[in-house]
Scaffold this motif. Structure first.
Motif, PDB file in Angstrom:
ATOM      1  N   MET A  36      -6.558   9.364   4.875  1.00 45.36           N
ATOM      2  CA  MET A  36      -6.899   9.966   6.169  1.00 45.36           C
ATOM      3  C   MET A  36      -7.416  11.391   5.959  1.00 45.36           C
ATOM      4  N   ASP A  37      -7.920  11.627   4.733  1.00 45.88           N
ATOM      5  CA  ASP A  37      -8.516  12.922   4.352  1.00 45.88           C
ATOM      6  C   ASP A  37      -7.523  14.076   4.343  1.00 45.88           C
ATOM      7  N   GLY A  38      -6.306  13.792   3.903  1.00 44.20           N
ATOM      8  CA  GLY A  38      -5.295  14.834   3.794  1.00 44.20           C
ATOM      9  C   GLY A  38      -4.907  15.068   2.349  1.00 44.20           C
ATOM     10  N   PRO A  39      -3.994  16.013   2.104  1.00 40.71           N
ATOM     11  CA  PRO A  39      -3.582  16.342   0.740  1.00 40.71           C
ATOM     12  C   PRO A  39      -2.639  15.327   0.095  1.00 40.71           C
ATOM     13  N   SER A  40      -2.016  14.474   0.881  1.00 43.53           N
ATOM     14  CA  SER A  40      -1.148  13.405   0.380  1.00 43.53           C
ATOM     15  C   SER A  40      -0.001  13.934  -0.484  1.00 43.53           C
ATOM     16  N   ILE A  41       0.680  14.945   0.029  1.00 42.36           N
ATOM     17  CA  ILE A  41       1.852  15.497  -0.656  1.00 42.36           C
ATOM     18  C   ILE A  41       3.087  15.116   0.146  1.00 42.36           C
ATOM     19  N   GLY A  42       4.067  14.556  -0.531  1.00 40.20           N
ATOM     20  CA  GLY A  42       5.270  14.103   0.146  1.00 40.20           C
ATOM     21  C   GLY A  42       4.989  12.830   0.915  1.00 40.20           C
ATOM     22  N   THR A  43       5.663  12.670   2.023  1.00 38.62           N
ATOM     23  CA  THR A  43       5.469  11.490   2.862  1.00 38.62           C
ATOM     24  C   THR A  43       4.588  11.862   4.045  1.00 38.62           C
ATOM     25  N   ASN A  44       4.452  10.954   4.978  1.00 34.72           N
ATOM     26  CA  ASN A  44       3.643  11.227   6.162  1.00 34.72           C
ATOM     27  C   ASN A  44       4.250  10.471   7.342  1.00 34.72           C
ATOM     28  N   PRO A  45       3.831  10.795   8.552  1.00 35.68           N
ATOM     29  CA  PRO A  45       4.420  10.147   9.724  1.00 35.68           C
ATOM     30  C   PRO A  45       4.278   8.626   9.715  1.00 35.68           C
ATOM     31  N   ASP A  46       3.162   8.118   9.186  1.00 31.72           N
ATOM     32  CA  ASP A  46       2.947   6.669   9.172  1.00 31.72           C
ATOM     33  C   ASP A  46       3.958   5.974   8.271  1.00 31.72           C
ATOM     34  N   GLU A  47       4.195   6.542   7.085  1.00 33.42           N
ATOM     35  CA  GLU A  47       5.201   5.979   6.179  1.00 33.42           C
ATOM     36  C   GLU A  47       6.598   6.096   6.773  1.00 33.42           C
ATOM     37  N   MET A  48       6.873   7.222   7.441  1.00 31.64           N
ATOM     38  CA  MET A  48       8.206   7.401   8.008  1.00 31.64           C
ATOM     39  C   MET A  48       8.459   6.429   9.153  1.00 31.64           C
ATOM     40  N   LEU A  49       7.450   6.165   9.976  1.00 30.70           N
ATOM     41  CA  LEU A  49       7.613   5.184  11.050  1.00 30.70           C
ATOM     42  C   LEU A  49       7.861   3.797  10.465  1.00 30.70           C
ATOM     43  N   LEU A  50       7.076   3.434   9.456  1.00 40.49           N
ATOM     44  CA  LEU A  50       7.273   2.146   8.794  1.00 40.49           C
ATOM     45  C   LEU A  50       8.643   2.092   8.128  1.00 40.49           C
ATOM     46  N   GLY A  51       9.050   3.175   7.484  1.00 45.29           N
ATOM     47  CA  GLY A  51      10.364   3.231   6.852  1.00 45.29           C
ATOM     48  C   GLY A  51      11.496   3.092   7.857  1.00 45.29           C
ATOM     49  N   THR A  76      15.600  -9.049   0.372  1.00 45.24           N
ATOM     50  CA  THR A  76      14.533  -8.104   0.076  1.00 45.24           C
ATOM     51  C   THR A  76      13.588  -8.058   1.271  1.00 45.24           C
ATOM     52  N   LEU A  77      12.817  -6.995   1.323  1.00 38.12           N
ATOM     53  CA  LEU A  77      11.902  -6.835   2.437  1.00 38.12           C
ATOM     54  C   LEU A  77      10.641  -6.130   1.976  1.00 38.12           C
ATOM     55  N   GLN A  78       9.519  -6.680   2.376  1.00 37.14           N
ATOM     56  CA  GLN A  78       8.237  -5.997   2.237  1.00 37.14           C
ATOM     57  C   GLN A  78       7.735  -5.800   3.659  1.00 37.14           C
ATOM     58  N   SER A  79       7.353  -4.580   4.001  1.00 36.61           N
ATOM     59  CA  SER A  79       6.838  -4.303   5.333  1.00 36.61           C
ATOM     60  C   SER A  79       5.465  -3.669   5.216  1.00 36.61           C
ATOM     61  N   GLU A  80       4.612  -3.990   6.174  1.00 40.42           N
ATOM     62  CA  GLU A  80       3.255  -3.460   6.200  1.00 40.42           C
ATOM     63  C   GLU A  80       3.007  -2.818   7.553  1.00 40.42           C
ATOM     64  N   GLY A  81       2.401  -1.637   7.537  1.00 38.81           N
ATOM     65  CA  GLY A  81       2.036  -0.952   8.772  1.00 38.81           C
ATOM     66  C   GLY A  81       0.522  -0.827   8.840  1.00 38.81           C
ATOM     67  N   TYR A  82      -0.060  -1.209   9.948  1.00 35.47           N
ATOM     68  CA  TYR A  82      -1.514  -1.183  10.124  1.00 35.47           C
ATOM     69  C   TYR A  82      -1.892  -0.124  11.158  1.00 35.47           C
ATOM     70  N   VAL A  83      -2.756   0.794  10.733  1.00 34.10           N
ATOM     71  CA  VAL A  83      -3.245   1.857  11.610  1.00 34.10           C
ATOM     72  C   VAL A  83      -4.740   1.643  11.814  1.00 34.10           C
ATOM     73  N   ASP A  84      -5.147   1.589  13.061  1.00 26.24           N
ATOM     74  CA  ASP A  84      -6.551   1.426  13.413  1.00 26.24           C
ATOM     75  C   ASP A  84      -7.173   2.801  13.633  1.00 26.24           C
ATOM     76  N   VAL A  85      -8.397   2.959  13.160  1.00 27.55           N
ATOM     77  CA  VAL A  85      -9.150   4.186  13.412  1.00 27.55           C
ATOM     78  C   VAL A  85     -10.442   3.784  14.116  1.00 27.55           C
ATOM     79  N   THR A  86     -10.523   4.114  15.383  1.00 25.97           N
ATOM     80  CA  THR A  86     -11.719   3.823  16.168  1.00 25.97           C
ATOM     81  C   THR A  86     -12.179   5.116  16.831  1.00 25.97           C
ATOM     82  N   ASN A  87     -13.425   5.480  16.574  1.00 25.11           N
ATOM     83  CA  ASN A  87     -13.997   6.712  17.136  1.00 25.11           C
ATOM     84  C   ASN A  87     -13.137   7.938  16.842  1.00 25.11           C
TER      85      ASN A  87
END
Length: 150
Positions: A36-51, A76-87
């Motif tokens: 999402m064009d960020g620095p990708s340091i640590g976690t992010n809100p999307d990962e925390m919501l999925l977590g 065990t669990l695998q979870s996937e979070g999908y974020v849409d980017v429109t406009n």
């Protein structure tokens, strides 16, 4: 009875800064992810919501199975979070939980059916799932299997 959860946050600058949060036992840095064009340091809100959704689901499932007396070899669990980017607008669209519940070797067909029902019930009753319902599509793809005797 009411439970209170608190979080302290610090954000030092603009969009691509790196902040930090502390909430109970959680202490981490946060930033926007690289895709999402960020620095990708640590976690992010999307990962925390999925977590939050994933761990709430797993704990709820474990409690339901335990209360029902259904013994598991492993869960065990695998979870996937999908974020849409429109406009240029980011929208969390869907979370898919894919639990695998491995029952003990002596599990009956009835135990397997009940485990499947509890996998579905955990998604319906988890506190985070209930908070998201109506805003984020929630999907479950559960696998129930019986451990082999070695």
């Amino acid at each position: 009875m009411e439970h209170l959860f608190t979080l302290q946050a610090r954000w030092p600058g603009g969009r691509n800064a790196v902040g930090d949060i502390t909430a109970g036992n959680l202490q981490t840095q946060v930033s926007i992810p690289k895709d999402m064009d960020g620095p990708s340091i640590g976690t992010n809100p999307d990962e925390m919501l999925l977590g939050a959704a994933a761990t709430c689901y797993m704990i709820t499932l474990a409690a339901l199975l335990e209360r029902a007396g259904i013994e598991t070899n492993t869960q065990t669990l695998q979870s996937e979070g999908y974020v849409d980017v429109t406009n240029g607008v980011f929208t969390y669209k869907k979370i898919i939980h894919k639990p695998t519940i491995e029952l003990m070797p002596n599990a009956s067909e009835r135990d397997q059916q009940r485990a499947k029902r509890f996998a579905e019930k955990a998604e319906e009753t988890c506190m985070i799932s209930k908070a998201l319902r109506g805003n984020v599509q929630l999907e479950l793809q559960a696998t129930i299997q019986v451990a082999r005797v070695i």
